[in-house]
Each structure stands twice: as structure tokens, then as C-alpha cells.
Design an enzyme around this catalytic site. Structure first.
Site, PDB file in Angstrom:
ATOM      1  N   ASP A   1       1.930  -6.919   2.486  1.00  0.00           N
ATOM      2  CA  ASP A   1       0.752  -6.139   2.906  1.00  0.00           C
ATOM      3  C   ASP A   1       1.205  -4.920   3.706  1.00  0.00           C
ATOM      4  O   ASP A   1       0.565  -4.534   4.699  1.00  0.00           O
ATOM      5  CB  ASP A   1      -0.245  -6.977   3.702  1.00  0.00           C
ATOM      6  CG  ASP A   1      -1.624  -6.309   3.786  1.00  0.00           C
ATOM      7  OD1 ASP A   1      -1.813  -5.233   3.182  1.00  0.00           O
ATOM      8  OD2 ASP A   1      -2.497  -6.865   4.472  1.00  0.00           O
TER       9      ASP A   1
ATOM     10  N   HIS B   1       0.864  -1.184   0.000  1.00  0.00           N
ATOM     11  CA  HIS B   1       0.000   0.000   0.000  1.00  0.00           C
ATOM     12  C   HIS B   1       0.901   1.235   0.000  1.00  0.00           C
ATOM     13  O   HIS B   1       1.532   1.543   1.010  1.00  0.00           O
ATOM     14  CB  HIS B   1      -0.925   0.005   1.224  1.00  0.00           C
ATOM     15  CG  HIS B   1      -1.899  -1.132   1.216  1.00  0.00           C
ATOM     16  ND1 HIS B   1      -3.104  -1.074   0.542  1.00  0.00           N
ATOM     17  CD2 HIS B   1      -1.845  -2.373   1.768  1.00  0.00           C
ATOM     18  CE1 HIS B   1      -3.751  -2.228   0.699  1.00  0.00           C
ATOM     19  NE2 HIS B   1      -3.001  -3.035   1.433  1.00  0.00           N
ATOM     20  N   LEU B   2       0.953   1.917  -1.151  1.00  0.00           N
ATOM     21  CA  LEU B   2       1.798   3.112  -1.253  1.00  0.00           C
ATOM     22  C   LEU B   2       1.018   4.396  -0.951  1.00  0.00           C
ATOM     23  O   LEU B   2       1.606   5.459  -0.834  1.00  0.00           O
ATOM     24  CB  LEU B   2       2.449   3.200  -2.643  1.00  0.00           C
ATOM     25  CG  LEU B   2       3.507   2.123  -2.930  1.00  0.00           C
ATOM     26  CD1 LEU B   2       4.034   2.256  -4.358  1.00  0.00           C
ATOM     27  CD2 LEU B   2       4.660   2.210  -1.935  1.00  0.00           C
TER      28      LEU B   2
ATOM     29  N   HIS C   1      -2.929 -12.556   1.449  1.00  0.00           N
ATOM     30  CA  HIS C   1      -2.677 -12.750   2.895  1.00  0.00           C
ATOM     31  C   HIS C   1      -3.476 -13.878   3.563  1.00  0.00           C
ATOM     32  O   HIS C   1      -4.320 -13.639   4.426  1.00  0.00           O
ATOM     33  CB  HIS C   1      -2.876 -11.447   3.664  1.00  0.00           C
ATOM     34  CG  HIS C   1      -4.031 -10.570   3.243  1.00  0.00           C
ATOM     35  ND1 HIS C   1      -5.299 -11.050   3.052  1.00  0.00           N
ATOM     36  CD2 HIS C   1      -4.088  -9.241   3.001  1.00  0.00           C
ATOM     37  CE1 HIS C   1      -6.085 -10.048   2.709  1.00  0.00           C
ATOM     38  NE2 HIS C   1      -5.380  -8.943   2.667  1.00  0.00           N
TER      39      HIS C   1
ATOM     40  N   HIS D   1      -0.025   3.713   8.222  1.00  0.00           N
ATOM     41  CA  HIS D   1      -1.100   4.561   8.737  1.00  0.00           C
ATOM     42  C   HIS D   1      -0.479   5.679   9.561  1.00  0.00           C
ATOM     43  O   HIS D   1       0.460   5.430  10.323  1.00  0.00           O
ATOM     44  CB  HIS D   1      -2.064   3.753   9.613  1.00  0.00           C
ATOM     45  CG  HIS D   1      -2.905   2.797   8.837  1.00  0.00           C
ATOM     46  ND1 HIS D   1      -3.931   3.215   8.008  1.00  0.00           N
ATOM     47  CD2 HIS D   1      -2.874   1.444   8.735  1.00  0.00           C
ATOM     48  CE1 HIS D   1      -4.497   2.157   7.442  1.00  0.00           C
ATOM     49  NE2 HIS D   1      -3.871   1.066   7.855  1.00  0.00           N
TER      50      HIS D   1
END
Ligand code: DOR
Length: 434
Positions: A304, A59-60, A231, A308
Site C-alpha cells: 500500500d 500507488h504510482l 490491507h 503524498h
């Protein structure tokens, strides 16, 4: 610019010298026999040489959540972790559900230069699950998307899933499913089991994952398409995938480093760093995942990596966003859980962290053999160096590292991308110096 890697051990084998020039491996000779000839020497005595790692699940966060990560900061973290290619997940804002957004992410990746970035396209418009996104246009765009996923959300509607599986056959694509039955996981906070009962938190049962995987492998068989399971986290999921493969169904699967190491008893700390979807499971699940990865039922390790910002993690458990960082420590976790326990050798690590993910994503320049003439996408790893994870030392813009304070074994010393170093001596190499 050319380089000579001295005394490195390709896939953990005997020590050799390797010359890199014009982006490729140009010679492999006995140690000490390649002349330096103006090349830059990189010393690798005792170190393992692997093909550059490929992440199927990163997640970029760009566009939309640049406060958590950008393509630039995320790919820096990837290079430090030994990755030469990452697949950028589609749950951005706007969602990567059009040719325009995937091309934007692809261009940002090209500009960053720390690793190759292959965008993942959303399966459905806005990840809403009701209407297929423009899969063909994303496949035909310069980003050449081959992996499609609503990750973070499950493609729960069986008809939409069937149509997506049918559609991607036209361009050799794959649907990467986030297997989570939505009704069975309403309000879920952690794995359903003894620990959730003790803590009084709503549980996420294993069957919520396993029921979707069972449905999807049958759909995949029915329409003769290609499925990838994101996952995998339960022993039962490993069993279903093993059964599907034995029937010849074209399914592949990934496991995260955190599901190979961490268990749901950590939730008793109420530290939101341990909150993740799918949740941390039991020690018995961890054992089954390690066995599944060792015997090839699970094809790949995928991080994954889910950054955040502090305000989304430094709060009550129930309010915290799910997700953990993963890129920078992935290889050390695999070393600790799989190599040191004797379950995988270095050829096995290369297969699970480079060859298989490159194959699933249809990346032709990655996951290649270490041989003369091949692209020089490589990582040099010191398997005996141990370190205590410091979340403030990372290159990611976020700090939600689940290994903070833990000692892990093995460090990336150098990463080469298309023949140029992105990391030397464990530090990023300024791109202007290359
Ligand atoms: O924990 C997770 N975080 N799981 C996902 O599937 C999505 C990810 C995110 O985007 O933060």
C-alpha cells in the site's frame, strides 16, 4: 550479458553459485564450481536469494499526481526494495477505469524498465461506486488487467459488488476490496478504541472493516467468484477470512508491512506520517495479523505504498492525506517482524511476498521457483545488515516514510529483472549500462 551469483543461499538454504544468462537461470552448482567465463560476478556470501518480490498494492500516482510519484520514481523505489513487479492502483487522475488509461500506465511501466508494472483497473466509473467500469475492455487491453479495485474507496453497494464479482469470472479476474463501511467511518481519523477516546479523535471501528469482509465472502461464495481483501488490519478480519477459507470460499488477503509493525499509540504524536487508511490498530491486532500471515490465512504482504507530497502531510492531523510509503523498507519490516520472531522462514517469505501475490495477479513470469530454466527475477537480501531509515535517502518522490529514524534489519543488495540487474550493491544500476 551473463552473471554469476557467488555463494548465495536460495530461500535461506545451502550456499550455491548461480549463472544467469539470456534472462534465465542457466545453472545452479555447488559454491565455487561455476567458471566465470566472462560473466559479471556478484558476491553474495551469507545472503539470502529470493524470487523477485511482487507487490499487489502500489500507488504510482501517474497520471495526475506526478508531484507525489511517477511510474519512473515509484518503480525505482520498487527495485531498491527488491520488487520485480508491482500492481499500480487505479485511484489516479483520471481514474484507471478505461482501457486507454490502463494501457497508458502499462506503457509507462515498460518504458521505465525498473520493474514490471501491471495496472489495476477500477471496479466502478470514477471510483464513484454506482456504475461498473469497462472491466472486459481493460482485461482485453495490452495491459491484460486481472485485478480490479476501487482502492481508497469501498465498493459499498452490494448489488454492484455482486455484479463485479460475476463479471470478472469471464476472464479469471479478481475484485480487490478496500473494506470500509462508509457510514461507520464518516469523519474517522484513527482506530476506534482507548487511544481515540483519550485523544478525542473520531474513531474508525474494527466492525467497519469486518462487516464488509463478511458480506463480501458470502457474496463470493454465492456467485462462485474470486475475492481479494486489501490491507487487512483487525484481528476480527483474520477470523472471518479464516472461517471463509475453511468453507472453501475463494478468498485471498493481504497485510501491509506497517500493520505488522506499528500501533495506534503512535497517533498520540499527531504526526500525520502515521495517518493511514485503514488506520494503525492495537498491539492485539498486530499479533493476530502476524499469526494470520504465518498460518497462511493472510496470503500476501502488500505495501500500500502511498506517496503524498509534503504539503499534504506537513499539516494538521485532520487535514492530512492518509497513506504511507512502503516499497523500500517492506522486506526489512517483514524480516524484523516475521523472520526474526521465528514466525516465517525464508521459504515462507518467498511464498507471501512473491509466489502468492504473483498467483493472485496471474503473473506467469514472477513468483517462480529458483531453478534452472526459470526467469531470472531475483533479489539478494542481506538479513543481518541493519540501517536507520532516512526518508531523504529514498528513491520515491515523496517523503512520508513511517519508519523514519527507526532501525530496521536487513537490506536488499541486488535485484535482477528478466536477467538484468536493476540494483547492485544496494544502488540503482543505470539502465543504459545494462
Ligand atoms: O492510506 C491510504 N492511502 N489508504 C488507501 O486506501 C489509499 C491510499 C492513497 O491512495 O493515498
Amino acid at each position: 550479458m551473463s552473471f554469476v551469483l557467488r555463494n548465495v543461499r536460495p530461500l535461506g538454504g545451502a550456499e550455491v553459485d548461480i549463472r544467469i544468462s539470456a534472462g534465465r537461470i542457466s545453472a545452479i552448482e555447488l559454491s565455487g564450481t561455476i567458471a566465470t567465463d566472462g560473466a559479471i560476478e556478484v558476491l553474495g556470501a551469507g545472503m539470502v536469494l529470493l524470487p523477485g518480490l511482487v507487490d499487489l498494492h502500489t500507488h504510482l500516482r501517474e497520471p495526475g499526481r506526478e508531484d507525489a510519484e511517477t511510474v519512473e520514481t515509484g518503480t525505482r523505489a520498487a527495485a531498491l526494495g527488491g520488487f520485480t513487479a508491482v500492481h499500480a492502483m487505479a485511484n489516479t487522475d483520471p481514474v484507471a477505469d478505461t482501457a486507454g488509461v490502463v494501457e497508458q500506465v502499462w506503457r509507462l511501466g515498460r518504458a521505465s524498465g525498473w520493474c514490471d508494472v501491471r495496472p489495476v483497473g477500477a471496479v466502478t466509473l470514477g471510483l464513484a461506486g454506482s456504475q461498473l467500469a469497462e472491466l472486459g475492455a481493460m482485461a482485453d487491453s495490452p495491459a491484460a488487467v486481472r485485478v480490479f479495485s476501487d482502492d481508497g474507496k469501498c465498493v459499498w453497494d452490494a448489488v454492484i459488488m455482486r455484479r463485479a464479482l460475476e463479471y470478472v469470472k469471464a476472464f479469471d479476474g479478481v475484485i480487490a476490496q478496500h473494506a470500509q463501511e462508509p457510514r461507520l467511518t464518516e469523519g474517522a481519523q484513527m482506530n476506534e478504541g482507548a487511544m481515540s477516546a483519550l485523544l478525542g479523535l473520531t474513531g474508525w471501528p474494527a466492525v467497519a472493516e469486518e462487516a464488509i469482509i463478511a458480506r463480501d465472502v458470502l457474496l463470493t461464495e454465492h456467485v462462485r467468484s474470486r475475492l481479494h481483501v486489501c490491507h487487512v488490519s483487525t484481528a476480527g478480519s483474520v477470523e472471518i477470512i479464516r472461517w471463509a477459507k475453511s468453507r472453501g470460499i475463494d478468498v485471498t488477503a493481504e497485510v501491509t508491512p506497517h500493520h505488522l509493525l506499528l500501533t495506534d499509540d503512535l497517533v498520540a504524536t499527531y504526526d500525520p506520517r502515521y495517518k493511514v487508511n485503514p488506520p494503525l490498530r492495537t498491539a492485539a491486532d498486530v499479533e493476530a495479523l502476524r499469526d494470520g500471515l504465518a498460518d497462511g490465512t493472510i496470503d500476501a504482504v502488500a505495501t500500500d505504498h502511498a506517496p503524498h507530497p509534503i504539503e499534504d502531510k506537513d499539516c494538521e492531523w485532520a487535514d492530512a492525506s492518509p497513506g504511507m510509503l512502503g516499497l523500500e523498507d517492506a522486506l526489512a519490516v517483514v524480516n524484523t517482524t516475521m523472520v526474526e520472531s521465528g514466525r516465517l522462514d525464508w521459504a515462507g517469505v518467498a511464498a507471501r511476498m512473491s509466489v502468492a501475490p504473483a498467483g493472485i495477479g496471474r503473473l506467469s513470469e514472477h513468483g517462480r521457483p529458483i531453478a534452472v530454466g526459470e526467469p531470472a527475477n531475483l533479489v539478494i537480501f542481506d538479513p543481518s545488515a541493519s540501517y536507520v531509515v532516512d526518508p531523504n535517502a529514498g528513491a520515491s518522490r515523496s517523503r512520508n516514510n513511517p519508519y523514519a529514524g527507526r532501525e530496521l534489519t536487513g537490506r536488499v543488495r541486488a535485484t535482477f529483472l528478466h536477467g538484468d540487474p536493476t540494483v547492485l550493491d544496494g544502488e540503482l544500476v543505470a539502465r543504459s549500462n545494462v
